[in-house]
Design a protein around this motif. Structure first.
Motif, mmCIF file in Angstrom:
data_model
loop_
_atom_site.group_PDB
_atom_site.id
_atom_site.type_symbol
_atom_site.label_atom_id
_atom_site.label_comp_id
_atom_site.label_asym_id
_atom_site.label_seq_id
_atom_site.Cartn_x
_atom_site.Cartn_y
_atom_site.Cartn_z
ATOM 1 N N ASP A 63 0.817 -1.223 0.000
ATOM 2 C CA ASP A 63 0.000 0.000 0.000
ATOM 3 C C ASP A 63 0.846 1.266 0.000
ATOM 4 N N ASP A 64 0.139 2.385 -0.213
ATOM 5 C CA ASP A 64 0.725 3.722 -0.173
ATOM 6 C C ASP A 64 1.793 3.888 -1.255
ATOM 7 N N HIS A 105 -6.069 3.080 -4.015
ATOM 8 C CA HIS A 105 -6.026 3.227 -2.557
ATOM 9 C C HIS A 105 -6.538 4.618 -2.178
ATOM 10 N N HIS A 153 -5.494 9.082 0.262
ATOM 11 C CA HIS A 153 -5.420 8.228 1.456
ATOM 12 C C HIS A 153 -6.455 8.666 2.488
ATOM 13 N N PRO A 168 -7.951 2.901 2.700
ATOM 14 C CA PRO A 168 -6.900 3.515 3.513
ATOM 15 C C PRO A 168 -7.154 3.231 4.998
ATOM 16 N N TYR A 169 -6.129 2.967 5.723
ATOM 17 C CA TYR A 169 -6.188 2.614 7.154
ATOM 18 C C TYR A 169 -7.048 1.370 7.390
ATOM 19 N N HIS A 172 3.863 -2.028 3.053
ATOM 20 C CA HIS A 172 3.814 -0.651 2.523
ATOM 21 C C HIS A 172 5.050 -0.313 1.696
#
Ligand SMILES: [Zn+2]
Length: 301
Positions: free
Chosen positions: A43-44, A110, A114, A153-154, A242
């Motif tokens: 991710d990210d 994503h 975010h 996200p999260y 990540h």
């Protein structure tokens, strides 16, 4: 093979603590070659923590890409397209995503910025999803590939009617939601690792990396046990990591730990073919965070 011996021993250990319900499928499976599988999702992307520094953005992404290629590990990178919009660097940053696709690696959305779903106005969240696909969808379609995956996200997928409304929206835009079943919280180590390296403190960095690798082992063990308890078999796991500098420098070591547990690496598409991910009665939001608790509720109902 060494890795298979490791698998068998661990299976016996987990059997010892498992319910009678889980015994049968595992024993049946023991006639065949035991085989665990996992899909890596990162991710990210393309490179969080690089800020406006183009060189660091390119270096982190290229190093991650090279690890997946060298290790022959499929991956889906979840992009925040906001990272691409740095004045004077847009072409160079979009090229980084192009290189990722050209290497045969997959992409997912994503959101643009975010944005956390919980607490956000739904229309603003939807806007952020749509804004987050503009470049990725175009680059993928130039290669005749769909943009199929979405990651919250999260892992904030909310619950109840709001979660259901977002799932409906994502389905209408042809997204499938990527769950997470293994999370060793790599991000919680990343900034200290970077700080130790900057300070030239390789000993502290090495010690921290050893903790990371123990966390990898523990997180997989937890998810294997959970899966055996709930399903009576180990589902193809979905790992969350990540796009940061620590992984760009060390991910091959984490991959080695995972291989030593007897895993082979599959694409997210392959992992998600397991029927557990379509268990009837999964509460809305289960494919964000907390997949196993959603599964537990569905199986109990
Ligand atoms: Zn994220």
């Amino acid at each position: 093979m060494n890795s298979h011996r490791t698998f068998s021993r661990r299976t016996l250990v987990s059997l010892a603590g498992a319910s009678a319900f889980s015994l049968k499928p595992v024993l049946l499976g023991s006639d065949a070659e035991p085989q665990r599988s996992v899909a890596i999702t990162i991710d990210d992307g393309p490179a969080s923590g690089a800020g406006d520094d183009l060189n660091s953005f390119q270096t982190i992404s290229a190093a991650l890409r090279q690890i997946f290629l060298d290790e022959s590990v499929p991956v889906t990178m979840f992009v925040n397209e906001r990272q691409l919009h740095v004045s004077g660097q847009r072409d160079a940053r979009i090229k980084v995503v192009e290189d990722w696709i050209a290497a045969g690696l997959d992409l997912g959305n994503h959101t643009f910025s975010h944005r956390r779903l919980r607490g956000a106005a739904l229309d603003e969240f939807f806007d952020d999803v749509i804004k987050g696909e503009v470049v990725s969808r175009q680059l993928l379609s130039a290669q005749r590939k769909p943009l199929r995956w979405f990651r919250y996200p999260y892992l904030s997928s909310d619950e109840g009617k709001r979660a259901a409304a977002v799932e409906e929206f994502l389905t209408q835009r042809d997204y499938a939601i990527a769950p997470v079943t293994v999370d060793y919280k790599d991000y919680s180590f990343a900034s200290n690792y970077q700080r130790f390296l900057r300070a030239g403190d390789t000993q502290q960095a090495e010690e921290l990396l050893a903790s990371v690798l123990r966390a990898v082992d523990n997180a997989f063990e937890y998810s294997e046990t959970k899966s055996n308890e709930l399903l009576g078999y180990e589902l193809p796991q979905v790992l969350l990591i990540h796009c940061n500098q620590m992984n760009a420098l060390t991910l091959n070591k984490a991959i080695e730990v995972i291989r030593n547990r007897g895993y082979r690496f599959v694409s997210l598409d392959q992992a998600m073919q397991d029927p557990a991910y379509r268990t009837p009665g999964l509460p809305p939001g289960s494919l964000g965070g907390g997949f196993f608790s959603g599964l537990q509720q569905a199986l109990a109902s």
